[in-house]
Design a protein around this motif. Structure first.
Motif, PDB file in Angstrom:
ATOM      1  N   VAL A  53       0.838  -1.198   0.000  1.00 47.48           N
ATOM      2  CA  VAL A  53       0.000   0.000   0.000  1.00 47.48           C
ATOM      3  C   VAL A  53       0.876   1.252   0.000  1.00 47.48           C
ATOM      4  CG1 VAL A  53      -2.110  -0.968   0.983  1.00 47.48           C
ATOM      5  CG2 VAL A  53      -0.244  -0.295   2.521  1.00 47.48           C
ATOM      6  N   GLY A  54       2.046   1.151  -0.593  1.00 48.83           N
ATOM      7  CA  GLY A  54       2.928   2.310  -0.677  1.00 48.83           C
ATOM      8  C   GLY A  54       3.440   2.720   0.689  1.00 48.83           C
ATOM      9  N   GLN A  55       3.452   4.031   0.931  1.00 51.11           N
ATOM     10  CA  GLN A  55       3.967   4.570   2.193  1.00 51.11           C
ATOM     11  C   GLN A  55       2.894   4.446   3.278  1.00 51.11           C
ATOM     12  OE1 GLN A  55       7.037   5.322   2.719  1.00 51.11           O
ATOM     13  NE2 GLN A  55       6.834   6.075   4.807  1.00 51.11           N
ATOM     14  N   ALA A  56       2.607   3.214   3.657  1.00 54.99           N
ATOM     15  CA  ALA A  56       1.550   2.918   4.616  1.00 54.99           C
ATOM     16  C   ALA A  56       1.712   1.478   5.063  1.00 54.99           C
ATOM     17  CB  ALA A  56       0.175   3.148   3.989  1.00 54.99           C
ATOM     18  N   ASP A  57       0.796   1.018   5.919  1.00 60.54           N
ATOM     19  CA  ASP A  57       0.851  -0.347   6.441  1.00 60.54           C
ATOM     20  C   ASP A  57      -0.478  -1.051   6.274  1.00 60.54           C
ATOM     21  OD1 ASP A  57       3.320  -1.196   7.375  1.00 60.54           O
ATOM     22  OD2 ASP A  57       3.138  -0.125   9.272  1.00 60.54           O
ATOM     23  N   CYS A  58      -0.417  -2.338   5.911  1.00 60.72           N
ATOM     24  CA  CYS A  58      -1.612  -3.171   5.844  1.00 60.72           C
ATOM     25  C   CYS A  58      -1.181  -4.622   5.747  1.00 60.72           C
ATOM     26  CB  CYS A  58      -2.488  -2.796   4.648  1.00 60.72           C
ATOM     27  SG  CYS A  58      -4.021  -3.742   4.543  1.00 60.72           S
TER      28      CYS A  58
END
Length: 353
Positions: A53-58
């Motif tokens: 998710v790119g510059q993020a967390d999941c």
């Protein structure tokens, strides 16, 4: 990877559950797309999907036909996450964990909760001054759920896996340090999720006696230098680290310092900016990985550095510390662990000891 015969056997053994899920989706007016390996996570041990998710967390976790989600990326990632869950055959979530209230962790969760029935939702807070967090709470309310504010020691089962809440162990003004810390155990293997927890909270967690040992570490705060301190890595002792990070992000993540610490600890690093979505699968004894971008590979080069001990004070330092002892009082160690086992104490200035 399982053999073709094992995949067929797993598919047959879970056919009834799959048909039930399909029936539920059809009654709800939704369409379950055909995929190459329907519900491939079901019946194949524990799988952990570090979604790009790119510059993020999941991260999506699946075990025994049950699913949970840890964080949901940014607001703009919501539909991507929903589509990914659909491809994995998700019809219901046992749990959703919002590690903390920043958008790059909570932003996509409203889209998920709008689609998927959820049994439990965990968050370190129920209030935060942002629209995306308000939306998150609104969809929790629409499902007639109450957010659980977990405390260390809380836990639940996900199929045959055990999910344990380790932290935070204190109240913090810094939102990053409020991150829910979770360890997931399956057989002899374990996975650790730390959100954006920084070194202050890492050390508090260790001081509280938390069992942070894990085979796979979701590296804290996208590989920021604020996280993944030497002491923490020594206690976790991960074999693998996954960094969820965006290509060319403005923060410069992952920073060189934590990469050096990870390399020096012998951790093989999987970066979503290089590899895309990374999937770890455990059979209870071994962990295997797959990833999207077959033109890239994990990083496992050892960091070319050393630790310098002071024979008099019995304190050891990083090689570039400004407080190194004189040459005659020095002793060299090839690793952090070697220095600890020799009875030396890490320097508070350079190693956060």
């Amino acid at each position: 990877m399982t053999s073709k015969k094992k995949k067929i056997a797993a598919w047959l053994s879970s056919a009834a559950a799959l048909l039930a899920a399909l029936a539920g989706l059809l009654l709800g007016g939704d369409f379950l797309p055909l995929v190459e390996e329907p519900a491939r996570s079901t019946g194949e041990g524990l799988s952990v999907h570090y979604i790009d998710v790119g510059q993020a967390d999941c991260a999506l976790l699946a075990c025994g036909g049950e699913f949970m989600l840890i964080d949901g990326g940014n607001v703009d990632d919501g539909q991507l996450v929903v589509s990914y869950l659909e491809q994995q055959g998700v019809s219901e979530l046992e749990a959703v964990i919002c590690t903390h209230a920043h958008e790059d962790h909570v932003g996509g969760l409203p889209a998920v909760l709008a689609v998927y029935p959820t049994r439990a939702v965990y968050s370190p807070t129920t209030t935060y001054a942002s629209k995306c967090f308000d939306d998150f709470m609104r969809y929790v309310d629409q499902q007639r759920l109450t957010v659980t504010l977990p405390v260390p020691g809380d836990g639940f089962d996900l199929g045959d896996a055990r999910v344990t809440i380790l932290g935070p162990v204190k109240d913090y003004p810094d939102t990053n340090n409020t991150s829910i810390v979770t360890r997931v155990d399956y057989g002899e293997t374990s996975f650790l999720f730390t959100g954006d927890m920084e070194q202050e909270a890492e050390n508090d967690l260790l001081d509280a006696g938390a069992n942070v040992k894990a085979d796979v570490l979701k590296v804290g705060h996208h590989g920021s230098n604020t996280s993944s301190g030497y002491r923490f890595l020594y206690e976790v002792e991960p074999e693998y680290g996954v960094i969820s990070v965006g290509t060319g992000n403005t923060y410069g993540h992952p920073h060189e310092e934590p990469l050096s610490r990870l390399f020096h600890a012998g951790v093989t690093i999987f970066r979503t900016d290089y590899l895309g979505t990374v999937v770890a699968r455990s059979d209870g004894a071994e962990i295997t990985f797959t990833w999207d971008n077959q033109n890239a590979a994990p990083e496992n080069a050892e960091y070319a550095g050393e630790f310098i001990g002071n024979k008099n004070s019995r304190v050891f330092h990083a090689g570039d510390c400004s407080g190194l002892p004189s040459e005659r009082n020095r002793v060299s160690f090839d690793s952090y662990r070697e220095a600890i086992e020799a009875g030396y104490t890490p320097c508070r200035s350079c190693l956060g000891g």
